[in-house]
Write an enzyme that holds these catalytic residues in place. Structure first.
Site: not given
Ligand code: G3P
Length: 216
Positions: A87
């Site tokens: 990634k």
């Molecule tokens: O896959 C990316 C994710 O983990 C981010 O999620 O909820 O931190 O925006 P969030």
């Protein structure tokens, strides 16, 4: 549409795997830190442990930010296990790293994508997956699902091989909307996946069937 789970928590990964519908896992430095994983050796071991639980792709994020460091780190991560997808953030150095890793047949997930332009560059560099962050766009009053639709349409129109991996999925309705928008993959918290099961008519119907089965 494929389902990935967006966590570094081994219990949740096992639970999703046991459900029988899991296609892969995504992690990021914040999710790894949340599980208290520290130090290179432990981080690498954790990725391998995840790979042993699931059959599909496991995204492992580079921690460096320059091209040279990212490609060195990416090669090491990819060597950990055949299921690892490297990634890489969608920056100038990141796009160059995606291009290089692709030339070495190392699969990549171009992350922190918030625009069609970024997704175009990721696809042209040969990313295996592109990760637009739906929830974080919603957080700033911008329609995250609409971006999934725009990127999916662009990739279909130009026949790019890059798969749209909808990330930052926060709830069950996001998953349904990703299906409608044409995402190839949604990476979700376990709770959002389990939410797909909820329907009052299923509960009511089952209750009735159980009651009637006693009269049989
Ligand atoms: O896959 C990316 C994710 O983990 C981010 O999620 O909820 O931190 O925006 P969030």
């Amino acid at each position: 549409m494929k389902f990935f789970i967006d966590t570094a928590n081994l219990d949740q990964i096992k639970e999703a795997q046991d459900l029988g519908v899991l296609d892969g896992v995504t992690t990021n430095p914040s999710l790894m830190a949340k599980e208290g994983i520290k130090g290179k050796e432990n981080i690498d071991k954790h990725y391998v442990d995840i790979c042993k639980i699931v059959d599909g792709d496991v995204s492992a994020e580079v921690l460096s930010t320059t091209y040279e460091e990212m490609i060195a780190e990416g090669e090491k991560l990819a060597a950990l296990h055949p299921q690892i997808v490297v990634k890489v953030p969608c920056t100038k150095d990141g796009i160059k790293a995606v291009k290089y890793l692709n030339s070495k047949e190392i699969r990549t997930n171009c992350t922190l994508v918030f625009s069609v332009g970024q997704a175009l560059l990721a696809a042209k560099a040969g990313a295996t997956y592109v990760s637009p962050f739906v929830g974080r766009l919603d957080d700033i009053s911008t329609n995250g699902i609409e971006l999934i639709r725009q990127i999916s349409d662009m990739y279909n129109y130009y026949a790019f091989d890059t798969q749209v991996l909808a990330a930052s999925i926060r709830h069950t309705m996001h998953i349904i909307e990703c299906v409608e928008a044409g995402a190839d993959v949604a990476t979700c918290p376990l709770k959002a996946i389990e939410g797909l099961l909820n329907h009052p008519l299923t509960d009511k119907g089952l209750e009735q069937f159980i009651a009637d089965s006693k009269k049989m």
